[in-house]
Design a protein around this motif. Structure first.
Motif, short mmCIF file in Angstrom:
data_model
loop_
_atom_site.label_atom_id
_atom_site.label_comp_id
_atom_site.label_asym_id
_atom_site.label_seq_id
_atom_site.Cartn_x
_atom_site.Cartn_y
_atom_site.Cartn_z
N ASP A 46 15.36 -5.08 -30.91
CA ASP A 46 14.02 -4.54 -29.89
C ASP A 46 14.23 -3.41 -29.98
OD1 ASP A 46 14.23 -7.73 -30.28
OD2 ASP A 46 15.33 -7.50 -28.36
N ALA A 47 12.72 -2.76 -29.34
CA ALA A 47 12.58 -1.74 -29.15
C ALA A 47 11.60 -1.83 -28.04
CB ALA A 47 12.38 -0.59 -30.27
N LEU A 79 6.73 -4.28 -26.51
CA LEU A 79 8.23 -4.57 -27.18
C LEU A 79 7.63 -4.68 -28.33
CD1 LEU A 79 10.62 -5.43 -26.80
CD2 LEU A 79 10.09 -7.83 -25.67
N THR A 80 8.76 -4.42 -29.39
CA THR A 80 8.65 -4.32 -30.92
C THR A 80 9.71 -4.76 -31.07
OG1 THR A 80 9.38 -2.66 -31.37
CG2 THR A 80 7.42 -3.01 -31.59
N ASP A 81 9.91 -6.40 -32.07
CA ASP A 81 11.05 -7.04 -32.34
C ASP A 81 11.49 -7.11 -33.80
OD1 ASP A 81 13.52 -8.97 -32.57
OD2 ASP A 81 12.26 -10.23 -31.77
N VAL A 91 14.45 -0.31 -37.26
CA VAL A 91 13.94 0.33 -37.83
C VAL A 91 12.84 0.58 -37.59
CG1 VAL A 91 13.19 2.19 -40.50
CG2 VAL A 91 15.77 1.81 -39.55
N ALA A 92 12.04 -0.55 -38.20
CA ALA A 92 10.99 -1.14 -37.77
C ALA A 92 10.34 -1.39 -37.16
CB ALA A 92 10.51 -2.35 -39.07
N ALA A 93 11.11 -1.50 -35.92
CA ALA A 93 10.62 -2.27 -34.33
C ALA A 93 10.78 -0.33 -33.96
CB ALA A 93 11.93 -1.85 -33.67
N GLY A 137 10.51 -4.87 -41.34
CA GLY A 137 9.04 -5.61 -40.33
C GLY A 137 9.63 -5.80 -39.41
N CYS A 138 8.10 -6.00 -38.68
CA CYS A 138 9.02 -6.67 -37.23
C CYS A 138 7.65 -6.90 -36.05
CB CYS A 138 8.24 -4.89 -35.82
SG CYS A 138 7.41 -4.58 -35.95
#
Length: 314
Positions: A46-47, A79-81, A91-93, A137-138
Motif C-alpha cells: 500500500d502507498a 491511496l494505492t494498493d 512499485v506500481a503503487a 498494477g494497482c
C-alpha cells in the motif's frame, strides 16, 4: 452531471445521508491521520500519496500531517494498493501515488486535469513494468480538495473512499472486483480493473464531484480494512474516539481478524463556511499559478521523523 463533466455524487450507501447545498466554503488546510499494517505473509504494497510525496512502510502507528490549502493550491491525497499475489505491486503503487497527487494549483485543479492524472498514472505504471516485473498494477482512489470546497473523487480497483457527514458514513467509490467460486470471503475476490496490469487498454475510472465543508470527514482505506471491519464499526469508531485512536483501533481490529495489508487515511478539511444554511440531512439512494515551490506535508510531531525516511520525492 456537474458543470465540469463529472456525475453528481449520488452513490452514498443507504446508511449514509446526503446533504442539501450549504453555501460556499473556504478550506484553509486538511488534517490527515493515517496508519498502516502489513499482512505478514507478503510485503505491504500500500502507498499513500500526499501532494507529490509517497509514504510507504510496513507498520506505522497513526501519522499526523497538515496540508495547507490556499487560493492558488489544492490538496491531493491518494491511496494505492498493489495487486495481491503479483510481484512489483509496491512499485506500481508508489508510481501511481506520485502521479495522482502531483501538485495542482487552484487554476489547474479541474475535473479534466484530475481525469488526466489517472490516465497518466496508468501509462506510468505500464512503463514501470520490466522483464522481471511484467504487468505490474494497482488499485487506486484519490481525492482533490480545492480551497473553494469543491472536491473531485476518482477510483479504480478496490480501494474505497467514504464520506462521513454528521456522524454517518457513506461510500463514494465503486469496487471493481468479482467473487470467485472458491468462497464468499474478501480473499476470494479478484480485482477486475486497475492502473497498469497485463492488458494495455484504456483504464475506466469512476469519477464524481462532491462539496466539502469544514467539519466533514473523508476516509480512504484498502480492502484489508473493509473485508474484516464493517461500515457500521468504522462509523462508530470515528464517533466515539479521537482520530488517532480511532484509526489505530480500526487497523488493530482488522489485523486481529486476519486482514491483509491494511491502510486507513482520514482527511479532515478545516476552514470556514461562507453565507450558507446549516447542513440538512436528506436521504439518498445507495450505490494564477504561484511560482512558489509546492507545499510539503508538515509533520505533527518529531516522533514521526523516521517515517519520512520512507518518502519518495517525485
Amino acid at each position: 452531471m456537474s458543470e465540469h463533466g463529472l456525475p453528481a455524487a449520488t452513490a452514498m450507501s443507504a446508511a449514509g445521508p446526503g446533504r442539501a447545498p450549504a453555501g460556499r466554503a473556504n478550506i484553509d488546510y486538511v488534517v490527515i491521520t493515517a496508519a498502516t499494517a502489513g499482512g505478514g505473509h507478503r510485503p505491504n504494497d500500500d502507498a499513500i500519496g500526499v501532494n507529490g510525496w509517497v509514504l510507504t512502510a510496513e507498520d506505522v502507528n497513526p501519522l499526523d500531517l497538515t496540508v495547507p490549502v490556499v487560493d492558488h493550491r489544492a490538496a491531493v491525497v491518494s491511496l494505492t494498493d498493489g495487486l495481491a499475489g503479483a510481484a512489483g505491486g509496491d512499485v506500481a503503487a508508489a508510481v501511481a501515488a506520485r502521479r495522482l497527487t502531483a501538485r495542482q494549483t487552484q487554476r489547474s485543479a479541474t475535473a479534466e486535469a484530475f481525469r488526466e492524472a489517472f490516465r497518466q498514472a496508468d501509462e506510468l505504471v505500464h512503463e514501470a513494468s520490466t522483464d522481471d516485473l511484467p504487468g505490474i498494477g494497482c488499485s487506486a482512489a484519490a481525492v482533490l480538495i480545492r480551497a473553494d470546497g469543491r472536491a473531485f473523487v476518482g477510483n479504480v480497483g478496490d480501494v474505497r473512499l467514504y464520506q462521513i457527514l454528521n456522524g454517518y458514513i457513506g461510500r463514494l467509490t465503486r469496487d471493481d472486483r468479482a467473487r470467485t467460486e472458491e468462497g464468499p470471503s474478501g480473499a476470494d475476490r479478484v480485482v477486475t480493473r486497475c492502473l497498469g496490469g497485463r492488458l494495455r487498454i484504456p483504464v475506466e475510472v469512476h469519477f464524481t464531484e462532491i462539496p466539502v465543508l469544514p467539519g466533514d470527514r473523508l476516509l480512504l482505506c484498502s480492502d484489508g480494512l473493509y473485508d474484516t471491519v464493517s461500515d457500521s464499526e468504522i462509523e462508530q469508531a470515528l464517533k466515539a474516539q479521537r482520530p488517532g485512536h480511532a484509526i489505530a483501533g480500526l487497523v488493530k481490529a482488522a489485523k486481529s481478524r486476519g486482514g491483509g495489508n491494511i491502510t486507513v487515511v482520514l482527511l479532515e478539511p478545516r476552514g470556514r463556511s461562507v453565507r450558507g444554511p446549516a447542513p440538512v440531512l436528506t436521504p439518498q439512494p445507495s450505490p494564477q499559478p504561484s511560482p512558489e515551490p509546492p507545499p510539503q506535508p508538515e509533520l505533527a510531531s518529531a516522533e514521526k521523523t523516521s517515517f519520512l525516511k520512507k518518502l519518495l520525492r517525485g
